[in-house]
Structure formats: C-alpha cells, structure tokens
Design a protein around this motif. Structure first.
Motif, PDB file in Angstrom:
ATOM      1  N   ALA A   6       0.843  -1.198   0.000  1.00 39.09           N
ATOM      2  CA  ALA A   6       0.000   0.000   0.000  1.00 39.09           C
ATOM      3  C   ALA A   6       0.876   1.244   0.000  1.00 39.09           C
ATOM      4  O   ALA A   6       1.939   1.279   0.625  1.00 39.09           O
ATOM      5  CB  ALA A   6      -0.913   0.001   1.216  1.00 39.09           C
ATOM      6  N   GLY A   7       0.423   2.264  -0.718  1.00 43.91           N
ATOM      7  CA  GLY A   7       1.150   3.526  -0.765  1.00 43.91           C
ATOM      8  C   GLY A   7       0.227   4.707  -0.552  1.00 43.91           C
ATOM      9  O   GLY A   7      -1.000   4.588  -0.679  1.00 43.91           O
ATOM     10  N   ILE A  33       8.690   5.985  -3.182  1.00 42.34           N
ATOM     11  CA  ILE A  33       8.542   5.116  -4.351  1.00 42.34           C
ATOM     12  C   ILE A  33       8.672   5.911  -5.640  1.00 42.34           C
ATOM     13  O   ILE A  33       9.365   5.507  -6.572  1.00 42.34           O
ATOM     14  CB  ILE A  33       7.169   4.404  -4.314  1.00 42.34           C
ATOM     15  CG1 ILE A  33       6.988   3.651  -2.991  1.00 42.34           C
ATOM     16  CG2 ILE A  33       7.011   3.467  -5.507  1.00 42.34           C
ATOM     17  CD1 ILE A  33       8.032   2.606  -2.717  1.00 42.34           C
ATOM     18  N   LEU A  34       7.997   7.049  -5.687  1.00 40.94           N
ATOM     19  CA  LEU A  34       8.027   7.896  -6.878  1.00 40.94           C
ATOM     20  C   LEU A  34       8.059   9.356  -6.456  1.00 40.94           C
ATOM     21  O   LEU A  34       7.478   9.733  -5.445  1.00 40.94           O
ATOM     22  CB  LEU A  34       6.776   7.664  -7.745  1.00 40.94           C
ATOM     23  CG  LEU A  34       6.644   6.334  -8.493  1.00 40.94           C
ATOM     24  CD1 LEU A  34       5.260   6.237  -9.116  1.00 40.94           C
ATOM     25  CD2 LEU A  34       7.711   6.198  -9.575  1.00 40.94           C
ATOM     26  N   ARG A  88       2.497   3.628 -12.989  1.00 37.99           N
ATOM     27  CA  ARG A  88       3.912   3.382 -12.712  1.00 37.99           C
ATOM     28  C   ARG A  88       4.105   2.751 -11.330  1.00 37.99           C
ATOM     29  O   ARG A  88       4.936   1.863 -11.146  1.00 37.99           O
ATOM     30  CB  ARG A  88       4.709   4.689 -12.815  1.00 37.99           C
ATOM     31  CG  ARG A  88       4.919   5.161 -14.237  1.00 37.99           C
ATOM     32  CD  ARG A  88       5.936   6.280 -14.320  1.00 37.99           C
ATOM     33  NE  ARG A  88       5.423   7.529 -13.772  1.00 37.99           N
ATOM     34  CZ  ARG A  88       4.706   8.404 -14.467  1.00 37.99           C
ATOM     35  NH1 ARG A  88       4.368   8.162 -15.719  1.00 37.99           N
ATOM     36  NH2 ARG A  88       4.306   9.539 -13.905  1.00 37.99           N
ATOM     37  N   ALA A  89       3.329   3.249 -10.358  1.00 37.05           N
ATOM     38  CA  ALA A  89       3.419   2.685  -9.011  1.00 37.05           C
ATOM     39  C   ALA A  89       3.002   1.219  -9.013  1.00 37.05           C
ATOM     40  O   ALA A  89       3.676   0.359  -8.418  1.00 37.05           O
ATOM     41  CB  ALA A  89       2.541   3.482  -8.057  1.00 37.05           C
ATOM     42  N   PRO A  96      -1.343   2.703  -4.671  1.00 37.71           N
ATOM     43  CA  PRO A  96      -1.729   3.911  -3.937  1.00 37.71           C
ATOM     44  C   PRO A  96      -3.161   3.806  -3.419  1.00 37.71           C
ATOM     45  O   PRO A  96      -4.052   3.371  -4.143  1.00 37.71           O
ATOM     46  CB  PRO A  96      -1.593   5.015  -4.985  1.00 37.71           C
ATOM     47  CG  PRO A  96      -0.603   4.469  -5.975  1.00 37.71           C
ATOM     48  CD  PRO A  96      -0.910   3.005  -6.043  1.00 37.71           C
ATOM     49  N   ARG A  97      -3.363   4.211  -2.177  1.00 37.69           N
ATOM     50  CA  ARG A  97      -4.683   4.113  -1.545  1.00 37.69           C
ATOM     51  C   ARG A  97      -5.295   5.478  -1.244  1.00 37.69           C
ATOM     52  O   ARG A  97      -6.516   5.600  -1.192  1.00 37.69           O
ATOM     53  CB  ARG A  97      -4.562   3.330  -0.238  1.00 37.69           C
ATOM     54  CG  ARG A  97      -4.014   1.918  -0.392  1.00 37.69           C
ATOM     55  CD  ARG A  97      -5.062   0.951  -0.879  1.00 37.69           C
ATOM     56  NE  ARG A  97      -4.513  -0.390  -1.073  1.00 37.69           N
ATOM     57  CZ  ARG A  97      -4.372  -1.285  -0.095  1.00 37.69           C
ATOM     58  NH1 ARG A  97      -4.698  -0.964   1.147  1.00 37.69           N
ATOM     59  NH2 ARG A  97      -3.893  -2.483  -0.359  1.00 37.69           N
TER      60      ARG A  97
END
Length: 204
Positions: A6-7, A33-34, A88-89, A96-97
């Motif tokens: 999760a991000g 991450i990005l 991309r993630a 992504p949440r």
C-alpha cells in the motif's frame, strides 16, 4: 502472486503544476517510491496557468464561459497525470490508496464576481483551481483525498509521528537521497503530507 504494497501520495500544488511524492512502508520506516511533477496547464490554452488572472477584467458571462474551459482542461490533465503515476506505481508493486493535497489558508467560497473584484482573492482562487482539479482526479481514480492546510502540516505531523519538527525535517531530507534533483521545499512538503497519511493509517 504477492499482494502489492500500500502507498500514499502527497501533493503540493502550484499554478499550473504540482509536486507529487508517493510513499510506502511504515511510519517508522517510510520509503519514497516515486517523485513526480504533475503538469496541470495546457500551453495551447492561453491563461490556463493562472486562470483567474486571465479572467480579470472580462465581462462576467464571458469569464464564466472561459472558466468552464479552464476547469475542464485542468481536470483532464490532473486525472491523466495521476493515472500515469498510479500505473507506474502499480508496475513497481505499490498500490496507492490515498492522497493528501497541501491546502492554503486563503478564503474560499466567494462568487466569481467577488473573486474577480479582489486581486488577493484571485491569487487564492488560482491555487484552489488546481487543488480542486487534483482532488477530482484523485477521487475519479478511487483515492481517498485529504486536504491539509500548510500552516497545520508541521504541527499535525509532529503529533502523529511523535517527532520534533527538526527530526521530521531531517527524515524528510534523507528520504530524498538517491532520488536526484529536485528535492526542494515542494517535494519535502509532499513527502511530509504522504508520511502523515501513512501515520494516520490511510495506507492500510
């Protein structure tokens, strides 16, 4: 197949663009991450970088029509840029949440006529134009959205993460190592926003 991590996403908007930082991990061990620049204005649409400045002095009906065009443009660009970031993630194993958008302390909710009559309100409205576009884009992509005023960010993060502002600043600076430039105030604000969401459980 292993489930994606999760991000959470932090976004610091400007006129025509925004800095975005995606963080995963835990509050104790966050990792970037990005780090992205989201372009929110169309060079082919005159005035789209500062839309309310462009509308200043126009008859109200014409200003309303032009503002609608600016909103459609910014909304489409925001959603497109955010979708590309999410793809991309996801390709890197992170889902992504939630997203936090850095908000202003300026007054909002005024009518278009009132905004165009006040240069101070025009500046606030320009910023809010892009914040709203980003919020709509996040919601369209299924992200929970929080808007956190800049003046509250450091205090709220210090309380949630149980660190001093100095400790927070040092960690956020360290998070940018290895990312390459830019890692300035915008990226640091975006990273702190995301880290705060992670601490508040938005990524779980």
């Amino acid at each position: 197949m292993r489930a994606p991590a999760a991000g959470v996403l932090g976004i610091a908007p400007h006129s025509g663009w925004a800095a975005a930082v995606l963080i995963a991990g835990t509050p104790a061990e966050p990792r970037v991450i990005l780090r992205e620049r989201l372009d929110l204005s169309d060079a082919r649409l005159a005035g789209s970088k500062q839309p309310y400045h462009e509308l200043e002095g126009l008859p109200l009906a014409r200003a309303q029509r032009q503002l609608a065009r600016f909103c459609i443009s910014a909304g489409g660009l925001a959603e497109s840029a955010l979708r590309a970031l999410l793809e991309r993630a996801q390709a890197g194993g992170v889902e992504p949440r939630a997203a936090a958008i850095l908000d202003s302390a300026g007054r909002s909710g005024a009518t278009l006529a009132a905004i165009l009559a006040s240069h101070a309100l025009i500046h606030t409205a320009d910023g809010n134009h892009f914040r709203e576009a980003l919020a709509r884009g996040c919601q369209a992509l299924g992200l929970h959205v929080a808007r956190i005023p800049q003046r509250e960010l450091a205090v709220r993060a210090a309380a949630a993460l149980r660190q001093s502002p100095q400790q927070l600043a040092a960690t956020v600076k360290a998070l940018g190592r290895g990312m390459g430039p830019p890692w300035g105030a915008d990226q640091k604000h975006a990273a702190l926003l995301a880290w705060l969401l992670l601490a508040e459980g938005a990524g779980s």
